[in-house]
Design a protein around this motif. Structure first.
Motif, PDB file in Angstrom:
ATOM      1  N   UNK A 392      37.926  -3.644 103.842  1.00  0.00           N
ATOM      2  CA  UNK A 392      38.103  -3.607 102.391  1.00  0.00           C
ATOM      3  C   UNK A 392      39.513  -4.063 102.013  1.00  0.00           C
ATOM      4  N   UNK A 393      40.462  -3.910 102.944  1.00  0.00           N
ATOM      5  CA  UNK A 393      41.848  -4.298 102.663  1.00  0.00           C
ATOM      6  C   UNK A 393      41.953  -5.777 102.273  1.00  0.00           C
ATOM      7  N   UNK A 394      41.153  -6.598 102.917  1.00  0.00           N
ATOM      8  CA  UNK A 394      41.217  -8.039 102.648  1.00  0.00           C
ATOM      9  C   UNK A 394      40.895  -8.308 101.179  1.00  0.00           C
ATOM     10  N   UNK A 395      39.830  -7.683 100.684  1.00  0.00           N
ATOM     11  CA  UNK A 395      39.427  -7.872  99.292  1.00  0.00           C
ATOM     12  C   UNK A 395      40.487  -7.323  98.337  1.00  0.00           C
ATOM     13  N   UNK A 396      41.080  -6.181  98.711  1.00  0.00           N
ATOM     14  CA  UNK A 396      42.098  -5.571  97.851  1.00  0.00           C
ATOM     15  C   UNK A 396      43.314  -6.495  97.733  1.00  0.00           C
ATOM     16  N   UNK A 397      43.746  -7.048  98.861  1.00  0.00           N
ATOM     17  CA  UNK A 397      44.908  -7.939  98.842  1.00  0.00           C
ATOM     18  C   UNK A 397      44.594  -9.190  98.014  1.00  0.00           C
ATOM     19  N   UNK A 398      43.420  -9.755  98.247  1.00  0.00           N
ATOM     20  CA  UNK A 398      43.041 -10.959  97.497  1.00  0.00           C
ATOM     21  C   UNK A 398      43.039 -10.665  96.001  1.00  0.00           C
ATOM     22  N   UNK A 399      42.501  -9.519  95.645  1.00  0.00           N
ATOM     23  CA  UNK A 399      42.403  -9.170  94.235  1.00  0.00           C
ATOM     24  C   UNK A 399      43.784  -8.880  93.631  1.00  0.00           C
ATOM     25  N   UNK A 400      44.671  -8.227  94.410  1.00  0.00           N
ATOM     26  CA  UNK A 400      46.028  -7.956  93.910  1.00  0.00           C
ATOM     27  C   UNK A 400      46.775  -9.268  93.673  1.00  0.00           C
ATOM     28  N   UNK A 401      46.559 -10.233  94.570  1.00  0.00           N
ATOM     29  CA  UNK A 401      47.216 -11.540  94.409  1.00  0.00           C
ATOM     30  C   UNK A 401      46.671 -12.267  93.175  1.00  0.00           C
ATOM     31  N   UNK A 402      45.357 -12.255  93.047  1.00  0.00           N
ATOM     32  CA  UNK A 402      44.733 -12.962  91.930  1.00  0.00           C
ATOM     33  C   UNK A 402      45.156 -12.349  90.594  1.00  0.00           C
ATOM     34  N   UNK A 403      45.132 -11.018  90.525  1.00  0.00           N
ATOM     35  CA  UNK A 403      45.456 -10.352  89.263  1.00  0.00           C
ATOM     36  C   UNK A 403      46.900 -10.591  88.842  1.00  0.00           C
ATOM     37  N   UNK A 404      47.801 -10.701  89.824  1.00  0.00           N
ATOM     38  CA  UNK A 404      49.221 -10.821  89.487  1.00  0.00           C
ATOM     39  C   UNK A 404      49.678 -12.272  89.417  1.00  0.00           C
ATOM     40  N   UNK A 405      48.940 -13.141  90.076  1.00  0.00           N
ATOM     41  CA  UNK A 405      49.350 -14.539  90.132  1.00  0.00           C
ATOM     42  C   UNK A 405      50.476 -14.772  91.139  1.00  0.00           C
ATOM     43  N   UNK A 406      50.755 -13.783  91.977  1.00  0.00           N
ATOM     44  CA  UNK A 406      51.811 -13.942  92.986  1.00  0.00           C
ATOM     45  C   UNK A 406      51.344 -14.907  94.085  1.00  0.00           C
ATOM     46  N   UNK A 407      52.137 -15.937  94.400  1.00  0.00           N
ATOM     47  CA  UNK A 407      51.741 -16.816  95.511  1.00  0.00           C
ATOM     48  C   UNK A 407      51.648 -16.006  96.803  1.00  0.00           C
ATOM     49  N   UNK A 408      50.573 -16.209  97.584  1.00  0.00           N
ATOM     50  CA  UNK A 408      50.336 -15.375  98.774  1.00  0.00           C
ATOM     51  C   UNK A 408      51.514 -15.374  99.733  1.00  0.00           C
TER      52      UNK A 408
END
Ligand code: C2E
Ligand code: MG
Ligand code: MG
Length: 547
Positions: A392-408
């Motif tokens: 589930x961590x993978x989805x959480x990280x992806x979603x946190x990046x998408x929501x904030x717009x922070x480059x990975x």
């Protein structure tokens, strides 16, 4: 005269039929009379008019009794206590004391093997063949029978890191390991003691020894040492350990249930004090547990009350020329407790299943904040092993990046070696998926755990954080300096950035820079600051660079 009285009251024929041994003793412990059952069961023939002690020592010498049994029997007789014990041939005898007529004392001896066997056979653990929890309760019920003065100690034993073995190597290996553990324990206890498998990786020993405190301590030390030695199962070398909690029947439990609770609390303490150790129960442990429960309730509420916040600690190039990023650190500002240290509440959050939720909040918040920073300024987020165990961590990280717009590539996940320990295949999978998102990885607190170079080889970390303990002791310890140098060299050759943690003085900064560390983080270059201050600092730095 006394003897005649006794004969009248206790017909030898009658008791012989019942196989109950009857012994009459005078006040000095001399055997006035023993029926034939008593002779067969315990005393041997010709004991009449001799001290009971002599008869028992004879039985020990003849090999009917275990060594030291006679001491325990005499103590029980002197103390008017009931006693249950095993002969060398495994028969279980129960001795009961009572007043005889005319000032004599009456000792009854019953062979209760059948009763005990029946109870125990119905309460065996199928895997190890040891007694199970029901068996333990049955034995304790006998020890705590009315009029009994329970003696001995209850040791609760928990195998450290067993779950990891089960998860990684599979249940058949786990089962074989448990059998080996049980065998090692069986080899260090005596026939009077009871070894129990409570379930899973939890065992118990009911220890019967005369000097119980030193005996329990010696056994606990022995167990911690012995169970911590490597095991070889199906070609795997396995390292586990043991934690032990001890409760004394004479003081730590009025009832079997109390005794069990005390042993369990002591075990809990041994585990929370770093495992691989033992603890005797003491009443303050119950208070500590109470406080922990209160902390737990508060922590669940804290999420809703928004009492958590993040602070950010700057990381600089070792020559201080450049601010390279920040590490996000969690803070809990409790309305009455004040600031609670993450060292205190994170382990608790992990234990009570709150860490995933809390960790997700940290990730989202840190990404939101870092999105305001200039390009290239990274934010490091600590990820607990508990979070790393689930895809589930993978989805959480992806979603946190998408929501904030922070480059990975500006997000760095800090994990300790502990996160990589178990279940290598799944961990590798999660690591690879996260890498594919473009985020970077830092190995935190390097040098304190297993420091296995194979992890560095297997997992492509971007950064190694050298633990602060080495930095702190560098000026006085050649070893620490050598370790810092070695890790820096290793990082360079593996293409990983090295960061020295906990740099507090100019001297330490000079040394870590000289020894090849690329980045530094510590009170010298900056204590953790609020999000607003961090953002100001980040923006100001870029301003300077553009000047
Ligand atoms: P860590 O990841 O190794 O973080 C570094 C800790 O060292 C921080 O303590 C930081 O304030 C402290 N520190 C930094 N520079 C110095 C220094 O010069 N001298 C000294 N004495 N200490 C310094 P903190 O914030 O109390 O965090 C402690 C640990 O709690 C962290 O160790 C990390 O393992 C854990 N932690 C903190 N925040 C989080 C989080 O959001 N999630 C998870 N899973 N763990 C966290
Ligand atoms: Mg960290
Ligand atoms: Mg660290």
């Amino acid at each position: 005269m006394q003897y005649a009285l006794a004969q009248q009251s206790y017909s030898p024929d009658l008791v012989d039929q019942q196989q109950t041994g009857i012994v009459l003793l005078d006040h000095a412990g001399t055997v006035l009379f023993a029926n034939s059952a008593a002779e067969t069961l315990l005393l041997g023939q010709g004991c009449q008019n001799h001290p009971l002690a002599a008869a028992l020592e004879g039985a020990e010498r003849l090999g009917l009794l275990h060594p030291h049994s006679s001491g325990r029997i005499l103590a029980a007789v002197a103390g008017d206590r009931e006693l249950q014990f095993r002969r060398r041939d495994e028969h279980t005898l129960r001795l009961t004391m009572g007043p005889g007529l005319g000032g004599t004392r009456l000792l009854e001896i019953a062979d209760v093997s059948k009763v005990v066997e029946t109870i125990l056979s119905q309460s065996l653990d199928p895997l190890t063949g040891l007694a199970n929890r029901v068996g333990l309760l049955a034995q304790l019920a006998m020890d705590y029978a009315p009029g009994q003065e329970p003696t001995g100690a209850l040791l609760y034993i928990d195998i450290d890191r067993f779950k990891g073995v089960n998860d990684t190597l599979g249940h058949p290996v786990g089962d074989r390991l448990l059998k080996l553990v049980a065998e090692r324990m069986a080899n260090v206890i005596s026939a009077d003691d009871m070894l129990v498998r409570l379930g899973g990786d939890e065992f118990a020993i009911l220890l019967k020894a005369s000097a119980i405190v030193p005996a329990a301590e010696a056994l606990a030390r022995r167990l911690v040492d012995l169970l911590g030695r490597p095991y070889l199962v199906a070609g795997h070398m396995i390292h586990i350990g043991a934690s032990v909690g001890i409760a004394l029947a004479s003081g730590d439990g009025q009832t079997p249930e109390d005794l069990i609770r005390s042993a369990d609390l002591a075990l809990f303490n041994a585990k929370s004090e770093g495992r691989g150790t033992f603890r005797f129960f003491n009443p303050s442990m119950a208070d500590a547990l109470q406080q922990r429960r209160a902390l737990e309730i508060d922590m669940r509420r804290a999420l809703a009350l928004k009492e958590f916040s993040l602070v950010y600690q700057a990381q600089y190039a070792a020559d201080r020329s450049r601010l390279v990023g920040f590490e996000a650190l969690l803070r809990w500002n409790h309305e009455t407790r004040g600031a609670v240290s993450p060292a205190e509440f994170i382990p608790l959050a992990e234990e009570i299943g709150l860490m995933t939720t809390l960790g997700e909040w940290v990730l989202r918040t840190a990404c939101m904040e870092a999105a305001k920073w200039p390009k290239g300024m990274s934010v490091a987020v600590n990820i607990s092993p508990v979070q790393f165990r689930s895809t589930a961590l993978v989805a959480v990280v992806a979603s946190a990046l998408a929501a904030s717009g922070l480059p990975p590539e500006q997000l760095e996940l800090e994990i300790t070696e502990g996160a990589l320990l178990n279940n290598t295949a799944q961990v590798m999978d999660i690591f690879t998926q996260l890498k594919a998102l473009g985020v970077r990885f830092a190995m935190d607190d390097f040098g304190t755990g297993y420091s296995s170079l194979s992890y560095l080889q297997k997992f492509p970390f971007d950064k190694i954080k050298i633990d602060q303990s080495f930095v702190r002791t560098m000026p006085d310890s050649h070893d620490s300096a050598a370790i810092v140098r070695a890790i820096s060299a290793l990082g360079t050759s593996l293409g990983m950035t090295t960061v020295a943690e906990g740099v507090e003085t100019e001297d330490q900064l000079m040394r870590v820079a000289r020894d090849g560390c690329m980045h530094v983080q510590g009170y010298l270059t900056g204590r953790p600051v609020t999000a607003d201050l961090a953002t100001q600092l980040a923006l100001a730095t870029i301003g300077e660079e553009n000047d």
